[in-house]
Each structure stands twice: as structure tokens, then as C-alpha cells.
Design a protein around this motif. Structure first.
Motif, PDB file in Angstrom:
ATOM      1  N   MET A   8       2.870   1.370 -14.057  1.00 14.61           N
ATOM      2  CA  MET A   8       3.933   1.152 -15.038  1.00 14.61           C
ATOM      3  C   MET A   8       4.111   2.350 -15.978  1.00 14.61           C
ATOM      4  SD  MET A   8       3.321  -2.831 -16.072  1.00 14.61           S
ATOM      5  CE  MET A   8       4.747  -2.777 -17.142  1.00 14.61           C
ATOM      6  N   CYS A   9       3.108   3.224 -16.031  1.00 17.41           N
ATOM      7  CA  CYS A   9       3.179   4.392 -16.926  1.00 17.41           C
ATOM      8  C   CYS A   9       3.880   5.583 -16.289  1.00 17.41           C
ATOM      9  CB  CYS A   9       1.768   4.819 -17.334  1.00 17.41           C
ATOM     10  SG  CYS A   9       0.821   3.530 -18.155  1.00 17.41           S
ATOM     11  N   ARG A  10       4.269   5.465 -15.041  1.00 17.62           N
ATOM     12  CA  ARG A  10       4.800   6.605 -14.290  1.00 17.62           C
ATOM     13  C   ARG A  10       5.955   7.317 -14.993  1.00 17.62           C
ATOM     14  NH1 ARG A  10       5.582   6.322  -7.769  1.00 17.62           N
ATOM     15  NH2 ARG A  10       5.560   8.579  -7.361  1.00 17.62           N
ATOM     16  N   PRO A  11       6.923   6.601 -15.600  1.00 20.40           N
ATOM     17  CA  PRO A  11       8.027   7.308 -16.248  1.00 20.40           C
ATOM     18  C   PRO A  11       7.600   8.185 -17.428  1.00 20.40           C
ATOM     19  CG  PRO A  11       8.580   4.994 -15.883  1.00 20.40           C
ATOM     20  CD  PRO A  11       7.120   5.137 -15.632  1.00 20.40           C
ATOM     21  N   HIS A  12       6.391   7.996 -17.921  1.00 23.68           N
ATOM     22  CA  HIS A  12       5.943   8.709 -19.122  1.00 23.68           C
ATOM     23  C   HIS A  12       4.913   9.801 -18.809  1.00 23.68           C
ATOM     24  CE1 HIS A  12       7.942   5.428 -21.193  1.00 23.68           C
ATOM     25  NE2 HIS A  12       7.211   4.580 -20.483  1.00 23.68           N
ATOM     26  N   VAL A  13       4.712  10.080 -17.520  1.00 20.80           N
ATOM     27  CA  VAL A  13       3.686  11.032 -17.106  1.00 20.80           C
ATOM     28  C   VAL A  13       4.315  12.128 -16.247  1.00 20.80           C
ATOM     29  CG1 VAL A  13       1.546  11.320 -15.800  1.00 20.80           C
ATOM     30  CG2 VAL A  13       1.865   9.285 -17.215  1.00 20.80           C
ATOM     31  N   ASP A  14       3.980  13.372 -16.521  1.00 21.40           N
ATOM     32  CA  ASP A  14       4.388  14.505 -15.696  1.00 21.40           C
ATOM     33  C   ASP A  14       3.500  14.525 -14.453  1.00 21.40           C
ATOM     34  OD1 ASP A  14       4.885  16.941 -14.473  1.00 21.40           O
ATOM     35  OD2 ASP A  14       5.004  18.069 -16.346  1.00 21.40           O
ATOM     36  N   GLU A  15       4.097  14.305 -13.289  1.00 23.33           N
ATOM     37  CA  GLU A  15       3.305  14.149 -12.075  1.00 23.33           C
ATOM     38  C   GLU A  15       2.655  15.443 -11.603  1.00 23.33           C
ATOM     39  OE1 GLU A  15       4.943  11.795  -8.988  1.00 23.33           O
ATOM     40  OE2 GLU A  15       5.816  10.306 -10.341  1.00 23.33           O
ATOM     41  N   GLU A  16       3.061  16.572 -12.141  1.00 20.78           N
ATOM     42  CA  GLU A  16       2.448  17.841 -11.762  1.00 20.78           C
ATOM     43  C   GLU A  16       1.238  18.175 -12.640  1.00 20.78           C
ATOM     44  OE1 GLU A  16       3.458  19.460  -9.040  1.00 20.78           O
ATOM     45  OE2 GLU A  16       4.861  17.782  -8.823  1.00 20.78           O
ATOM     46  N   GLU A  17       1.021  17.394 -13.675  1.00 23.16           N
ATOM     47  CA  GLU A  17      -0.042  17.676 -14.642  1.00 23.16           C
ATOM     48  C   GLU A  17      -1.276  16.825 -14.368  1.00 23.16           C
ATOM     49  OE1 GLU A  17       1.994  20.626 -16.302  1.00 23.16           O
ATOM     50  OE2 GLU A  17       0.032  19.985 -17.070  1.00 23.16           O
ATOM     51  N   PRO A  18      -2.440  17.262 -14.865  1.00 17.85           N
ATOM     52  CA  PRO A  18      -3.638  16.409 -14.757  1.00 17.85           C
ATOM     53  C   PRO A  18      -3.518  15.187 -15.666  1.00 17.85           C
ATOM     54  CG  PRO A  18      -4.123  18.372 -16.049  1.00 17.85           C
ATOM     55  CD  PRO A  18      -2.739  18.560 -15.495  1.00 17.85           C
ATOM     56  N   LEU A  19      -4.355  14.207 -15.409  1.00 19.94           N
ATOM     57  CA  LEU A  19      -4.290  12.937 -16.132  1.00 19.94           C
ATOM     58  C   LEU A  19      -5.698  12.401 -16.316  1.00 19.94           C
ATOM     59  CD1 LEU A  19      -2.551  10.498 -17.190  1.00 19.94           C
ATOM     60  CD2 LEU A  19      -2.644   9.621 -14.831  1.00 19.94           C
ATOM     61  N   PHE A  20      -5.940  11.830 -17.497  1.00 25.08           N
ATOM     62  CA  PHE A  20      -7.223  11.182 -17.769  1.00 25.08           C
ATOM     63  C   PHE A  20      -6.968   9.715 -18.055  1.00 25.08           C
ATOM     64  CE2 PHE A  20     -10.928  10.133 -20.526  1.00 25.08           C
ATOM     65  CZ  PHE A  20     -11.924  10.418 -19.604  1.00 25.08           C
ATOM     66  N   ILE A  21      -7.736   8.835 -17.423  1.00 26.25           N
ATOM     67  CA  ILE A  21      -7.616   7.390 -17.621  1.00 26.25           C
ATOM     68  C   ILE A  21      -8.940   6.874 -18.162  1.00 26.25           C
ATOM     69  CG2 ILE A  21      -7.225   5.150 -16.505  1.00 26.25           C
ATOM     70  CD1 ILE A  21      -5.708   6.701 -14.296  1.00 26.25           C
ATOM     71  N   ILE A  22      -8.868   6.059 -19.211  1.00 24.98           N
ATOM     72  CA  ILE A  22     -10.068   5.426 -19.749  1.00 24.98           C
ATOM     73  C   ILE A  22      -9.783   3.964 -20.019  1.00 24.98           C
ATOM     74  CG2 ILE A  22      -9.438   6.304 -22.053  1.00 24.98           C
ATOM     75  CD1 ILE A  22     -12.437   6.032 -22.765  1.00 24.98           C
ATOM     76  N   LEU A  23     -10.645   3.092 -19.555  1.00 26.83           N
ATOM     77  CA  LEU A  23     -10.477   1.667 -19.800  1.00 26.83           C
ATOM     78  C   LEU A  23     -10.767   1.343 -21.255  1.00 26.83           C
ATOM     79  CD1 LEU A  23     -12.010   0.083 -16.573  1.00 26.83           C
ATOM     80  CD2 LEU A  23      -9.755   1.088 -16.976  1.00 26.83           C
ATOM     81  N   GLY A  24      -9.976   0.443 -21.823  1.00 24.91           N
ATOM     82  CA  GLY A  24      -9.996   0.224 -23.263  1.00 24.91           C
ATOM     83  C   GLY A  24     -11.123  -0.634 -23.788  1.00 24.91           C
ATOM     84  N   ASP A  25     -11.994  -1.149 -22.928  1.00 23.60           N
ATOM     85  CA  ASP A  25     -13.114  -1.960 -23.430  1.00 23.60           C
ATOM     86  C   ASP A  25     -14.437  -1.226 -23.295  1.00 23.60           C
ATOM     87  OD1 ASP A  25     -13.348  -1.998 -20.711  1.00 23.60           O
ATOM     88  OD2 ASP A  25     -13.466  -4.178 -20.509  1.00 23.60           O
ATOM     89  N   THR A  26     -14.361   0.099 -23.145  1.00 21.98           N
ATOM     90  CA  THR A  26     -15.567   0.899 -22.936  1.00 21.98           C
ATOM     91  C   THR A  26     -15.681   1.975 -24.003  1.00 21.98           C
ATOM     92  OG1 THR A  26     -15.492   0.562 -20.536  1.00 21.98           O
ATOM     93  CG2 THR A  26     -16.777   2.417 -21.337  1.00 21.98           C
ATOM     94  N   ILE A  27     -16.752   1.930 -24.781  1.00 25.45           N
ATOM     95  CA  ILE A  27     -17.064   3.027 -25.699  1.00 25.45           C
ATOM     96  C   ILE A  27     -18.058   3.939 -24.981  1.00 25.45           C
ATOM     97  CG2 ILE A  27     -18.106   3.647 -27.909  1.00 25.45           C
ATOM     98  CD1 ILE A  27     -17.158   0.963 -28.995  1.00 25.45           C
TER      99      ILE A  27
END
Length: 325
Positions: A89-108
């Protein structure tokens, strides 16, 4: 660099606290879970974040906008169809040529991300665990990941995927998610991120792992309290409280009022809380709550709650009132 942070979950294992606020706004060592995550990301050079919200998402949006100045985009996941679906669902807000970092929100987490974000290769954070059946796991050969398995019934690896994902090119991930959604490929009824990542590996994308020793789960009351204990070792306050005994480590907000009490060890007292004639240890007391004439151990008291009497262990949500004679 941009990060995606999924925080749309209901947090059912943390009820009653999550009846009135999202899990990521629960206080741990003086700050909401999402606040600890944002601080670490900004420290690591992340300057933009896409936040996937759902249940009570407006509260998360309000908190982040009030406390952080980086660019924020909010995406609402109305239907819980799995982590891969949420990321898609985040695809429209991400530059597909750039790197990306994903972090789950319940993990410190506590790990140096600079080498990870600058390494130029897709990589997943992992930690060795005793029971891998609760996690997605990585099967490796040398330094490379060969297979990812979501919550295996029979353990095939003890390297749990802890919710930190670096992708060297976002577009490759989104095309793999397209593949599993269009093919209706589901695991345990959901579109899993591990399946999309496996499709990338099968297509020739190289993935490595990086160790995450400082990984703190906040998904259940007992793990929330243990995370609070760990974080207080480096995030405690040194307030002087006349007429009180403070056993470090503790976090006591400046706006909290504490009289004739023993606080700590491992206690968090949030903003505008009032503690009187009490012993509070190994516990979290929420904002604007009142605790009087009671001994608490291994307890969580929500926001705006009132508790008095002679109890020993409680787990009460926001706006509750309990008197124990």
C-alpha cells in the motif's frame, strides 16, 4: 533514506491497554514504543518515513506530528491482509529506484544501522532464538540467505527474523509483492513479506543477515515489562524526591508527583502521574494516573487510572478505578 513502519495492528495481547490506545503508544522507559523507534531511525540518517496505520491510527499520527520534524506520510490499512499487503500500500509514496528500510512497529532495537544502510546489499536483521516456531526464520549458507520460512512447524533454523529489513532497491520488492498478490499466494491466510522476499531470492537477489542482539519485544505484558527493565539501564532519571526512596534504575517524569513512597527498581512513572504512600517496582505507571497506599510489582497501570488499596500485581487499562481494601 526512507523507512516504512507498519503499526496497523490491534495489539490484542496487550488488552486492556490497547482498547483505548494503539500498542505503539504504550510507555516504555518514559517514551512510547514508536518514539524509541523514531529516535533510532533519525539517529541512523533516516529523513522520511511512511507510517502504516489502522486501529486508532489518528492517535499515532497526532503523536508523531507533534514530536518529530522529519517528513511523514500516513497510509491506512483498513483490512488486515498481511505484512506484504501493508507494505504494498506504500508503493505510491516510495521511489522504486531507491533503497528502502522497513522496521516493524512493535520492536525496539539497539543496533548500529549505519553499516547496514550503507552496505549496498539487501540484508535482514536476525537473532538466534531457542524456539523459532514463533518467528519467520532465515536458512543460510555462509553469509547468504537461501530460504525464508514463516513460523515453521518444524524448526529449520534458529535465526529469527526480528523485523528489520534493508532492501537495496525498493522496486524489486514491490514487483515480488505483486507476484504473490496476483497469484493469491498466502501463508497462514495472509500475504507474507517472507514469501515476497523468498521470491526475490529465487529470482537472484542476494540477501545477507546482520546480527541484532539488542532486540526487545513489546507484544505482551510480560515482554513489555522486561523491555522496560532493559531500557531503564541506559535511560533512567536521577530525580531527587524528598521523603522517598528511589532504587535505580527508574524513570520518573519531571511532571510526576511522588510522596512518601519507594520507587524502583525498574519502574517507569509517566507524565503527571501521582504516587502517594506506595511501593512501585518492576512496573509501568501511565500518564495522569493516581496510585495510593498500595504495593505494586510486575504491574502495568494505564493512563488516567486510579488505584488504591493493598494489591500486589495488576494490569489495568486507561480510565480505570480500582480500590482494594
Amino acid at each position: 533514506m526512507k523507512a516504512i513502519i507498519p503499526v496497523a495492528g490491534v495489539g490484542s495481547r496487550l488488552r486492556p491497554h490497547t482498547f483505548s490506545q494503539p500498542k505503539v503508544l504504550l510507555n516504555v522507559a518514559g517514551k512510547p514504543i514508536i518514539g524509541h523507534i523514531m529516535d533510532k531511525l533519525i539517529e541512523s540518517g533516516i529523513d522520511e518515513a511512511v507510517i502504516i496505520v489502522g486501529y486508532l491510527g489518528e492517535m499515532i499520527e497526532e503523536y508523531l506530528k507533534a514530536n518529530y520534524r522529519i517528513r511523514l506520510t500516513f497510509v491506512t490499512q483498513a483490512e488486515q491482509l498481511g505484512l506484504a499487503h501493508a507494505i504494498h500500500m506504500c508503493r505510491p509514496h516510495v521511489d522504486e529506484e531507491e533503497p528502502l528500510f522497513i522496521i516493524l512497529g512493535d520492536t525496539i532495537f539497539d543496533v548500529d544501522l549505519m553499516p547496514v544502510l550503507g552496505g549496498g546489499v539487501s540484508t535482514l536483521g536476525v537473532k538466534e532464538v531457542a524456539d523459532p516456531r514463533r518467528f519467520g526464520v532465515a536458512v543460510t549458507e555462509g553469509s547468504d540467505i537461501k530460504r525464508l520460512v514463516e513460523k515453521p512447524d518444524q524448526p529449520v533454523s534458529n535465526l529469527a527474523i526480528v523485523g528489520l529489513y534493508f532492501l537495496r532497491q525498493a522496486g524489486t520488492l514491490f514487483r515480488s509483492i505483486d507476484h504473490i498478490i496476483e497469484g493469491n499466494i498466502r501463508t497462514k491466510g495472509e500475504y507474507q513479506l517472507t514469501d515476497a522476499l523468498q521470491h526475490m531470492i529465487d529470482g537472484g537477489e542476494r540477501f545477507t543477515t546482520f546480527p541484532v542482539q539488542g532486540w526487545y519485544d513489546c507484544g505482551k505484558p510480560e515482554t513489555l515489562l522486561s523491555t522496560n527493565e532493559v531500557l531503564l539501564r541506559s535511560r533512567h532519571t536521577e530525580r531527587q524526591l524528598p521523603g522517598c526512596i528511589v532504587n535505580q534504575p527508574v524513570y520518573i517524569a519531571e511532571s510526576a508527583t511522588v510522596t512518601n513512597s519507594i520507587i524502583g527498581p525498574n519502574a517507569t512513572i509517566a507524565e503527571d502521574a501521582v504516587i502517594t504512600d506506595s511501593i512501585v517496582r518492576n512496573s509501568i505507571i501511565g500518564c495522569k494516573s493516581q496510585v495510593n497506599d498500595i504495593m505494586l510489582d510486575r504491574s502495568i497501570v494505564g493512563n488516567n487510572a486510579t488505584l488504591s488499596g493493598m494489591g500486589h500485581q495488576v494490569n489495568i487499562g486507561d480510565f480505570s478505578e480500582i480500590r482494594m481494601g
